[in-house]
Design a protein around this motif. Structure first.
Motif, PDB file in Angstrom:
ATOM      1  N   LYS A 195      -4.040   7.056  -5.036  1.00 40.69           N
ATOM      2  CA  LYS A 195      -3.406   6.999  -5.883  1.00 40.69           C
ATOM      3  C   LYS A 195      -3.922   6.199  -7.218  1.00 40.69           C
ATOM      4  O   LYS A 195      -3.487   6.454  -8.636  1.00 40.69           O
ATOM      5  CB  LYS A 195      -1.835   5.455  -5.604  1.00 40.69           C
ATOM      6  CG  LYS A 195      -1.450   6.658  -4.256  1.00 40.69           C
ATOM      7  CD  LYS A 195      -0.321   5.145  -3.143  1.00 40.69           C
ATOM      8  CE  LYS A 195       0.293   6.130  -2.556  1.00 40.69           C
ATOM      9  NZ  LYS A 195       0.865   5.145  -1.984  1.00 40.69           N
ATOM     10  N   ARG A 237       2.361   8.705  -8.199  1.00 42.96           N
ATOM     11  CA  ARG A 237       1.828   7.379  -8.188  1.00 42.96           C
ATOM     12  C   ARG A 237       3.994   7.052  -7.101  1.00 42.96           C
ATOM     13  O   ARG A 237       3.778   6.321  -6.264  1.00 42.96           O
ATOM     14  CB  ARG A 237       1.347   6.315  -8.355  1.00 42.96           C
ATOM     15  CG  ARG A 237       1.450   5.438  -7.709  1.00 42.96           C
ATOM     16  CD  ARG A 237      -0.028   4.483  -8.491  1.00 42.96           C
ATOM     17  NE  ARG A 237      -0.581   5.073  -8.912  1.00 42.96           N
ATOM     18  CZ  ARG A 237      -0.911   4.608 -10.642  1.00 42.96           C
ATOM     19  NH1 ARG A 237      -0.199   3.983 -11.359  1.00 42.96           N
ATOM     20  NH2 ARG A 237      -1.761   5.432 -11.115  1.00 42.96           N
ATOM     21  N   ASN A 256       4.767   6.549  -3.673  1.00 45.21           N
ATOM     22  CA  ASN A 256       5.272   4.834  -2.980  1.00 45.21           C
ATOM     23  C   ASN A 256       6.783   4.770  -2.541  1.00 45.21           C
ATOM     24  O   ASN A 256       6.982   4.615  -1.316  1.00 45.21           O
ATOM     25  CB  ASN A 256       4.888   3.918  -4.417  1.00 45.21           C
ATOM     26  CG  ASN A 256       4.282   3.588  -4.316  1.00 45.21           C
ATOM     27  OD1 ASN A 256       3.177   4.205  -3.635  1.00 45.21           O
ATOM     28  ND2 ASN A 256       3.365   3.313  -5.280  1.00 45.21           N
ATOM     29  N   ASP A 304       6.609   7.119   1.071  1.00 42.76           N
ATOM     30  CA  ASP A 304       6.299   5.486   2.192  1.00 42.76           C
ATOM     31  C   ASP A 304       7.579   4.820   2.193  1.00 42.76           C
ATOM     32  O   ASP A 304       7.651   4.310   3.216  1.00 42.76           O
ATOM     33  CB  ASP A 304       5.327   5.307   1.157  1.00 42.76           C
ATOM     34  CG  ASP A 304       3.971   5.856   0.920  1.00 42.76           C
ATOM     35  OD1 ASP A 304       4.084   7.426   1.374  1.00 42.76           O
ATOM     36  OD2 ASP A 304       3.034   5.388   0.619  1.00 42.76           O
ATOM     37  N   ASN A 305       7.996   4.832   1.420  1.00 40.92           N
ATOM     38  CA  ASN A 305       9.215   3.209   1.828  1.00 40.92           C
ATOM     39  C   ASN A 305      10.029   3.392   2.431  1.00 40.92           C
ATOM     40  O   ASN A 305      10.198   3.253   3.075  1.00 40.92           O
ATOM     41  CB  ASN A 305       9.621   2.509   0.551  1.00 40.92           C
ATOM     42  CG  ASN A 305       8.603   1.891  -0.436  1.00 40.92           C
ATOM     43  OD1 ASN A 305       7.913   1.129   0.270  1.00 40.92           O
ATOM     44  ND2 ASN A 305       9.523   1.709  -1.710  1.00 40.92           N
TER      45      ASN A 305
END
Length: 141
Positions: A44, A52, A56, A59-60
């Motif tokens: 990242k 990025r 992110n 991913d959350n």
């Protein structure tokens, strides 16, 4: 089957973030701004801030929303429904979209924290009430 609506809207958010992140990474590789190695190992620090942030945020979506979908599936299996559950579901989904918006923009951590708090509270209320309802045995909110 009312649980399909919040689940469907969360899946749309997952898909949008996945596509947006993939497109940003592909464009960066084509412009030679990002190496395939960085994409392969998810380095990242080599990615642009926007890429990025999108990654992110994607991913959350495998944290709180997965727990919420599990709650909805339990409600469905137990045959639990009611206006209160619709309100908690709507609050959670709206908070996740708000959190995603603030996360991707990356400009206001305070609003992002408020959105996270609202989704966290909705999740906590949902699981707590489900436990109480199932313990008492009434099945309706």
């Amino acid at each position: 089957m009312w649980i399909q609506y919040p689940i469907f809207t969360l899946i749309l958010l997952f898909l949008w973030l996945w596509l947006a992140t993939a497109c940003m990474r592909i464009k960066a590789v084509r412009r030679k701004e990002l190496s395939l190695n960085a994409v392969n190992f998810v380095l990242k620090e080599e990615m642009s801030t926007r890429t990025r942030l999108l990654g992110n945020s994607y991913d959350n979506q495998y944290q709180q929303p997965v727990l919420f979908i599990c709650l909805l599936l339990l409600l469905h299996v137990e045959g639990v429904s009611g206006l209160g559950w619709y309100a908690v579901s709507a609050a959670f989904v709206l908070a996740r979209y708000w959190h995603c918006y603030e996360h991707v923009r990356g400009t206001n951590i305070r609003r992002r924290t408020y959105a996270f708090g609202l989704s966290r509270s909705s999740l906590f209320i949902g699981w707590s009430v489900w436990f109480i309802v199932m313990t008492v045995g009434k099945g309706e909110l």
